[in-house]
Write a protein that holds these residues in place. Structure first.
Motif, PDB file in Angstrom:
ATOM      1  N   SER A 181       0.841  -1.194   0.000  1.00 47.05           N
ATOM      2  CA  SER A 181       0.000   0.000   0.000  1.00 47.05           C
ATOM      3  C   SER A 181       0.877   1.245   0.000  1.00 47.05           C
ATOM      4  O   SER A 181       1.994   1.228   0.514  1.00 47.05           O
ATOM      5  N   LEU A 182       0.365   2.311  -0.592  1.00 47.63           N
ATOM      6  CA  LEU A 182       1.068   3.593  -0.635  1.00 47.63           C
ATOM      7  C   LEU A 182       0.180   4.656  -0.002  1.00 47.63           C
ATOM      8  O   LEU A 182      -0.999   4.778  -0.341  1.00 47.63           O
ATOM      9  N   GLU A 183       0.758   5.426   0.930  1.00 44.20           N
ATOM     10  CA  GLU A 183       0.007   6.478   1.618  1.00 44.20           C
ATOM     11  C   GLU A 183       0.776   7.794   1.548  1.00 44.20           C
ATOM     12  O   GLU A 183       1.993   7.811   1.355  1.00 44.20           O
ATOM     13  N   LYS A 184       0.053   8.890   1.739  1.00 45.02           N
ATOM     14  CA  LYS A 184       0.664  10.218   1.803  1.00 45.02           C
ATOM     15  C   LYS A 184       0.263  10.887   3.113  1.00 45.02           C
ATOM     16  O   LYS A 184      -0.884  10.769   3.547  1.00 45.02           O
ATOM     17  N   TRP A 185       1.210  11.586   3.715  1.00 43.29           N
ATOM     18  CA  TRP A 185       0.939  12.281   4.975  1.00 43.29           C
ATOM     19  C   TRP A 185       0.117  13.530   4.707  1.00 43.29           C
ATOM     20  O   TRP A 185       0.525  14.418   3.984  1.00 43.29           O
ATOM     21  N   GLU A 186      -1.077  13.555   5.288  1.00 37.59           N
ATOM     22  CA  GLU A 186      -1.972  14.699   5.138  1.00 37.59           C
ATOM     23  C   GLU A 186      -2.278  15.335   6.490  1.00 37.59           C
ATOM     24  O   GLU A 186      -3.184  16.160   6.603  1.00 37.59           O
ATOM     25  N   GLY A 187      -1.555  14.908   7.503  1.00 38.15           N
ATOM     26  CA  GLY A 187      -1.794  15.433   8.836  1.00 38.15           C
ATOM     27  C   GLY A 187      -1.319  16.872   8.977  1.00 38.15           C
ATOM     28  O   GLY A 187      -0.608  17.404   8.121  1.00 38.15           O
ATOM     29  N   GLY A 205      -3.418  10.726  10.185  1.00 34.50           N
ATOM     30  CA  GLY A 205      -2.661  11.644   9.339  1.00 34.50           C
ATOM     31  C   GLY A 205      -2.305  11.091   7.980  1.00 34.50           C
ATOM     32  O   GLY A 205      -1.883  11.832   7.089  1.00 34.50           O
ATOM     33  N   TRP A 206      -2.485   9.774   7.781  1.00 33.22           N
ATOM     34  CA  TRP A 206      -2.097   9.150   6.520  1.00 33.22           C
ATOM     35  C   TRP A 206      -3.312   8.934   5.624  1.00 33.22           C
ATOM     36  O   TRP A 206      -4.350   8.475   6.077  1.00 33.22           O
ATOM     37  N   SER A 207      -3.150   9.233   4.350  1.00 34.84           N
ATOM     38  CA  SER A 207      -4.222   9.057   3.364  1.00 34.84           C
ATOM     39  C   SER A 207      -3.797   8.005   2.344  1.00 34.84           C
ATOM     40  O   SER A 207      -2.734   8.128   1.726  1.00 34.84           O
ATOM     41  N   LEU A 208      -4.610   6.963   2.181  1.00 35.52           N
ATOM     42  CA  LEU A 208      -4.289   5.877   1.254  1.00 35.52           C
ATOM     43  C   LEU A 208      -4.394   6.351  -0.194  1.00 35.52           C
ATOM     44  O   LEU A 208      -5.411   6.902  -0.601  1.00 35.52           O
ATOM     45  N   LEU A 209      -3.337   6.117  -0.971  1.00 33.99           N
ATOM     46  CA  LEU A 209      -3.326   6.499  -2.382  1.00 33.99           C
ATOM     47  C   LEU A 209      -3.549   5.321  -3.316  1.00 33.99           C
ATOM     48  O   LEU A 209      -4.113   5.466  -4.396  1.00 33.99           O
ATOM     49  N   GLY A 210      -3.070   4.147  -2.914  1.00 32.82           N
ATOM     50  CA  GLY A 210      -3.215   2.984  -3.789  1.00 32.82           C
ATOM     51  C   GLY A 210      -2.721   1.723  -3.110  1.00 32.82           C
ATOM     52  O   GLY A 210      -1.968   1.772  -2.129  1.00 32.82           O
ATOM     53  N   ALA A 211      -3.166   0.585  -3.608  1.00 32.74           N
ATOM     54  CA  ALA A 211      -2.763  -0.705  -3.065  1.00 32.74           C
ATOM     55  C   ALA A 211      -2.621  -1.706  -4.189  1.00 32.74           C
ATOM     56  O   ALA A 211      -3.275  -1.581  -5.231  1.00 32.74           O
ATOM     57  N   SER A 212      -1.763  -2.692  -3.974  1.00 33.61           N
ATOM     58  CA  SER A 212      -1.534  -3.676  -5.016  1.00 33.61           C
ATOM     59  C   SER A 212      -0.949  -4.936  -4.395  1.00 33.61           C
ATOM     60  O   SER A 212      -0.795  -5.023  -3.175  1.00 33.61           O
ATOM     61  N   VAL A 213      -0.623  -5.902  -5.260  1.00 29.30           N
ATOM     62  CA  VAL A 213       0.034  -7.144  -4.840  1.00 29.30           C
ATOM     63  C   VAL A 213       1.185  -7.399  -5.799  1.00 29.30           C
ATOM     64  O   VAL A 213       1.035  -7.221  -7.017  1.00 29.30           O
ATOM     65  N   THR A 214       2.334  -7.793  -5.274  1.00 31.94           N
ATOM     66  CA  THR A 214       3.499  -8.009  -6.137  1.00 31.94           C
ATOM     67  C   THR A 214       3.269  -9.172  -7.092  1.00 31.94           C
ATOM     68  O   THR A 214       2.665 -10.177  -6.740  1.00 31.94           O
ATOM     69  N   ILE A 216       5.300   3.580   2.123  1.00 34.07           N
ATOM     70  CA  ILE A 216       4.979   2.310   1.463  1.00 34.07           C
ATOM     71  C   ILE A 216       5.017   1.221   2.522  1.00 34.07           C
ATOM     72  O   ILE A 216       6.008   1.097   3.266  1.00 34.07           O
ATOM     73  N   SER A 217       3.954   0.444   2.616  1.00 32.81           N
ATOM     74  CA  SER A 217       3.881  -0.632   3.606  1.00 32.81           C
ATOM     75  C   SER A 217       3.720  -1.973   2.908  1.00 32.81           C
ATOM     76  O   SER A 217       3.021  -2.084   1.881  1.00 32.81           O
ATOM     77  N   PHE A 218       4.358  -2.997   3.468  1.00 31.99           N
ATOM     78  CA  PHE A 218       4.358  -4.344   2.900  1.00 31.99           C
ATOM     79  C   PHE A 218       3.838  -5.325   3.945  1.00 31.99           C
ATOM     80  O   PHE A 218       4.277  -5.298   5.102  1.00 31.99           O
ATOM     81  N   VAL A 273       9.096   5.096   5.142  1.00 24.88           N
ATOM     82  CA  VAL A 273       8.671   6.484   5.020  1.00 24.88           C
ATOM     83  C   VAL A 273       9.765   7.271   4.307  1.00 24.88           C
ATOM     84  O   VAL A 273      10.948   7.138   4.636  1.00 24.88           O
ATOM     85  N   PHE A 274       9.384   8.064   3.318  1.00 30.70           N
ATOM     86  CA  PHE A 274      10.369   8.878   2.595  1.00 30.70           C
ATOM     87  C   PHE A 274       9.734  10.212   2.215  1.00 30.70           C
ATOM     88  O   PHE A 274       8.511  10.366   2.233  1.00 30.70           O
ATOM     89  N   GLU A 275      10.567  11.173   1.880  1.00 26.63           N
ATOM     90  CA  GLU A 275      10.103  12.520   1.565  1.00 26.63           C
ATOM     91  C   GLU A 275      10.432  12.877   0.120  1.00 26.63           C
ATOM     92  O   GLU A 275      11.544  12.638  -0.349  1.00 26.63           O
ATOM     93  N   ILE A 276       9.466  13.467  -0.567  1.00 24.28           N
ATOM     94  CA  ILE A 276       9.679  14.037  -1.894  1.00 24.28           C
ATOM     95  C   ILE A 276       9.663  15.551  -1.733  1.00 24.28           C
ATOM     96  O   ILE A 276       8.665  16.126  -1.332  1.00 24.28           O
TER      97      ILE A 276
END
Length: 336
Positions: free
Chosen positions: A236-242, A256-265, A288-290, A307-310
């Motif tokens: 899953s991929l999330e973005k900090w919106e807090g 504070g986290w907003s889900l952007l998308g989810a998938s399976v490898t 990104i959580s696994f 957790v990483f920053e753009i």
């Protein structure tokens, strides 16, 4: 010399009832060029979103042979001819893959995948379908409308040739590409609000197809304990919106986290699409959580979150954040 056609003739060229009515009303046409000009004006200026979707629905799924018992036999005959190269170059395996992608496309966008198939192989069509699948709905609607116009113009040429092969016309091939795109752009800003309201879309007027060929954030999993891809891992991929800046003390705040998308490898350990294909990715903090506990039931980590920053200066860059996993350790890096 005036050449008259009825609504049924124009319905064979384009499945929109409104289009056929307007073309019949605009005729009779003294030349093919006049009919082509009228068709572009009608399609882009007078046919509404319901008419577009009606026209899309009149096409058989790419890769399927249309039935001669369809409502308009001429349209069915032309569809079969337009797909002849695709069908001739397809194996049973590629037809099955094409059918699956067509089904996924229709589930996502709500209408059949549309491309001017004349002269295209099954591999070319499948490649185009996969590339367009990641588009936003409003972008894909624009592309589908342009492809419908290409098909309509080719069929108008056939209609005139069939009615009177002695009638000379100044063009041998209908205009496509940039001319069609320009026609669409002229009216796009005026129509985007109505289209968006109909499809519950935002009124984003940026209709350009993104220059990226993949989403801006991607990942894959490598099981280093066995030297193979980590297959079937939920991602899953999330973005900090807090509120405020993300720090150690509030990083675990679920609100504070907003889900952007989810998938399976997949079989290569790569995740599916976690974000749309867009040129700019918003700056901010991402996670990104696994679901590693489900993959390695005897492992030490029930899940792994990275957790990483753009930064604002990096919004046009690509971020590949893989996971190297074993039962008792993991690592990551920013890849390409």
């Amino acid at each position: 010399m005036e050449l008259g056609f009825g609504e049924r003739d124009f319905t064979a060229c384009c499945g929109s009832k409104k289009f056929a009515e307007e073309m019949s009303r605009a005729g009779p046409f003294t030349s093919l060029e006049q009919a082509l000009e009228a068709s572009r004006d009608i399609w882009f200026n007078k046919v509404d979103i319901n008419g577009w979707l009606e026209a899309f629905a009149a096409h058989p799924q790419i890769g399927e042979t249309p039935s001669v018992n369809e409502k308009n036999e001429t349209s069915a005959k032309w569809s079969k001819g337009e797909q002849s190269i695709a069908l001739a170059t397809a194996s049973n395996c590629s037809l099955q893959e094409l059918s699956e992608w067509n089904s996924w496309y229709k589930q996502k966008f709500g209408f059949v995948f549309l491309t001017c198939a004349s002269g295209k192989s099954s591999a070319e069509i499948l490649g185009e379908l996969k590339k367009r699948f990641s588009n936003r709905l409003i972008v894909e609607l624009e592309i589908a409308a342009q492809e419908q116009m290409k098909i309509t113009e080719l069929r108008l040429v056939k209609l005139f040739d069939a009615r009177d092969s002695r009638t000379p016309h100044a063009i041998n091939q209908p205009p496509t590409g940039s001319m069609l795109k320009q026609d669409f752009r002229v009216v796009a800003d005026e129509r985007i609000g109505r289209i968006g309201a109909h499809l519950s879309l935002s009124t984003d007027k940026t209709l350009a197809v993104p220059s990226r060929t993949r989403p801006p954030i991607t990942t894959h999993v490598l099981d280093v304990s066995v030297g193979r891809p980590g297959v079937g891992i939920e991602v899953s991929l999330e973005k900090w919106e807090g509120s405020g800046s993300l720090g150690f003390s509030n990083a675990q705040n679920v609100d504070g986290w907003s889900l952007l998308g989810a998938s399976v490898t997949d079989s290569d350990g790569r995740s599916g699409r976690l974000l749309p294909v867009v040129d700019r990715v918003p700056n901010g903090y991402y996670r990104i959580s696994f679901n590693t506990g489900k993959y390695l039931k005897a492992g030490f980590f029930p899940y792994v979150s990275i957790v990483f920053e753009i930064k604002e200066t990096q919004v046009l860059e690509h971020f590949h954040v893989p996971l190297l996993l074993s039962p008792y350790s993991f690592s990551t890096y920013r890849g390409s």
